[in-house]
Design a protein around this motif. Structure first.
Motif, PDB file in Angstrom:
ATOM      1  N   ASP A 175      40.978  37.285  38.436  1.00  0.00           N
ATOM      2  CA  ASP A 175      42.187  36.818  38.091  1.00  0.00           C
ATOM      3  C   ASP A 175      42.820  36.777  39.645  1.00  0.00           C
ATOM      4  O   ASP A 175      43.334  37.942  40.009  1.00  0.00           O
ATOM      5  N   PRO A 176      43.108  35.602  39.960  1.00  0.00           N
ATOM      6  CA  PRO A 176      44.011  35.664  41.341  1.00  0.00           C
ATOM      7  C   PRO A 176      45.359  36.482  41.295  1.00  0.00           C
ATOM      8  O   PRO A 176      45.905  36.761  42.614  1.00  0.00           O
ATOM      9  N   ARG A 177      46.062  36.494  40.242  1.00  0.00           N
ATOM     10  CA  ARG A 177      47.426  37.173  39.958  1.00  0.00           C
ATOM     11  C   ARG A 177      47.055  38.722  40.462  1.00  0.00           C
ATOM     12  O   ARG A 177      48.490  39.121  40.996  1.00  0.00           O
ATOM     13  N   GLU A 179      46.097  39.478  43.200  1.00  0.00           N
ATOM     14  CA  GLU A 179      46.171  39.531  44.639  1.00  0.00           C
ATOM     15  C   GLU A 179      45.079  40.305  45.481  1.00  0.00           C
ATOM     16  O   GLU A 179      43.838  40.015  45.093  1.00  0.00           O
ATOM     17  N   GLU A 180      45.130  41.182  46.044  1.00  0.00           N
ATOM     18  CA  GLU A 180      44.118  41.937  46.625  1.00  0.00           C
ATOM     19  C   GLU A 180      43.187  42.960  45.755  1.00  0.00           C
ATOM     20  O   GLU A 180      42.009  43.176  46.211  1.00  0.00           O
ATOM     21  N   TYR A 182      41.948  41.663  43.049  1.00  0.00           N
ATOM     22  CA  TYR A 182      41.414  40.769  41.976  1.00  0.00           C
ATOM     23  C   TYR A 182      40.153  40.932  41.906  1.00  0.00           C
ATOM     24  O   TYR A 182      39.506  40.577  40.653  1.00  0.00           O
ATOM     25  N   TYR A 183      39.282  41.680  42.920  1.00  0.00           N
ATOM     26  CA  TYR A 183      37.779  41.752  42.707  1.00  0.00           C
ATOM     27  C   TYR A 183      37.348  42.777  41.868  1.00  0.00           C
ATOM     28  O   TYR A 183      36.184  43.042  41.610  1.00  0.00           O
ATOM     29  N   PHE A 203      41.106  32.446  35.257  1.00  0.00           N
ATOM     30  CA  PHE A 203      41.294  32.207  36.932  1.00  0.00           C
ATOM     31  C   PHE A 203      42.446  31.365  37.024  1.00  0.00           C
ATOM     32  O   PHE A 203      42.876  30.937  38.093  1.00  0.00           O
ATOM     33  N   GLU A 206      42.894  28.147  39.374  1.00  0.00           N
ATOM     34  CA  GLU A 206      42.243  28.394  40.891  1.00  0.00           C
ATOM     35  C   GLU A 206      41.055  28.780  41.034  1.00  0.00           C
ATOM     36  O   GLU A 206      40.681  30.004  41.363  1.00  0.00           O
ATOM     37  N   ILE A 209      39.000  30.940  43.738  1.00  0.00           N
ATOM     38  CA  ILE A 209      39.136  32.397  43.597  1.00  0.00           C
ATOM     39  C   ILE A 209      37.481  33.008  43.465  1.00  0.00           C
ATOM     40  O   ILE A 209      36.973  33.807  43.852  1.00  0.00           O
ATOM     41  N   ARG A 212      35.638  32.568  47.096  1.00  0.00           N
ATOM     42  CA  ARG A 212      36.476  33.584  47.795  1.00  0.00           C
ATOM     43  C   ARG A 212      35.690  35.106  47.643  1.00  0.00           C
ATOM     44  O   ARG A 212      35.271  35.821  48.329  1.00  0.00           O
ATOM     45  N   TYR A 213      35.508  35.201  46.081  1.00  0.00           N
ATOM     46  CA  TYR A 213      34.685  36.509  45.873  1.00  0.00           C
ATOM     47  C   TYR A 213      33.503  36.408  46.336  1.00  0.00           C
ATOM     48  O   TYR A 213      32.876  37.433  46.842  1.00  0.00           O
TER      49      TYR A 213
END
Length: 230
Positions: A175-177, A179-180, A182-183, A203, A206, A209, A212-213
């Motif tokens: 979940d990108p909400r 923020e840092e 999320y992972y 997600f 988005e 993400i 990004r992960y």
């Protein structure tokens, strides 16, 4: 097993004998469901991004449909006269956390969500499926440290209960909400349980993400957005 991404946290999984619909709130399934296989419609909890009354339309188009619904979904149905009337002839099984249910030739186990409702572990001859629902390591910068710590403890307790199990397909929030943070839920699941194929979900439109992960933390078993995202 064949996996089809539908929307948000919604997926369809087709095995040799069964079709599973998890947290279906949208996406065209009419063309996808062509067989006369038994259909299990599974809803993890009551939130609008996981439950929609459109699931009950499935029984008007297909025979042999069983609904496996979290206790909070059934509670809402019973309180709503329209919904209650709509489902009175349907085959509905109410489930709650930390239980095991033998349903036909499948076994459904439940974990306790760190938000609402349950997570599902479904075992059958073709393999084992894990759908997290909203069971996630929710960490928010605006919450007190005690709240975030309690969330961490509750999440790890549920995930740790799966250690040593072979999971073939897993649907896990990313979940990108957050923020840092999320992972964290995905990372803990991969390192402590894992699965042959992992499909990120939740997600919020988005899907970037996911890449990004993978770029920041790896995860070779994570299925790329190009494979399953519309």
């Amino acid at each position: 097993m064949k996996v089809t991404y539908l929307k948000h946290s919604g997926f369809m999984v087709e095995s040799r004998n069964y079709i599973y619909l998890f947290d279906y709130i949208g996406g065209n399934i009419d063309k996808a469901i062509k067989s006369d296989k038994k259909i299990y419609v599974m809803v993890s909890h009551i939130h609008d991004d996981h439950f929609s009354k459109i699931i009950f339309d499935i029984a008007t188009k297909h025979d042999n449909v069983t609904y496996i619904l979290s206790y909070d979904v059934v509670k809402k149905i019973k309180k709503n006269a329209v919904l209650s009337k709509m489902v009175e002839q349907l085959n509905i099984i109410r489930v709650q956390a930390h239980e095991k249910y033998k349903i036909d030739d499948i076994v459904v186990e439940t974990l306790k969500s760190t938000d609402e409702g349950v997570a599902f572990i479904v075992s059958e001859k073709d393999g084992t499926i894990y759908h997290a629902g909203d069971l996630n390591w929710w960490h928010w910068d605006g919450e007190p440290k005690s709240w975030n710590r309690n969330m961490e403890v509750n999440f790890k307790r549920e995930i740790d209960s799966m250690k040593g199990r072979k999971i073939d397909i897993a649907f896990v929030p990313l979940d990108p909400r957050q923020e840092e943070a999320y992972y964290m839920g995905m990372d803990y699941f991969i390192k402590n349980v894992g699965a042959n194929e992992i499909y990120p979900m939740h997600f919020w439109g988005e899907p970037e993400i996911i890449d990004r992960y993978k770029n920041e933390y790896g995860g070779e078993n994570i299925v790329s957005k190009a494979v399953f995202c519309k």
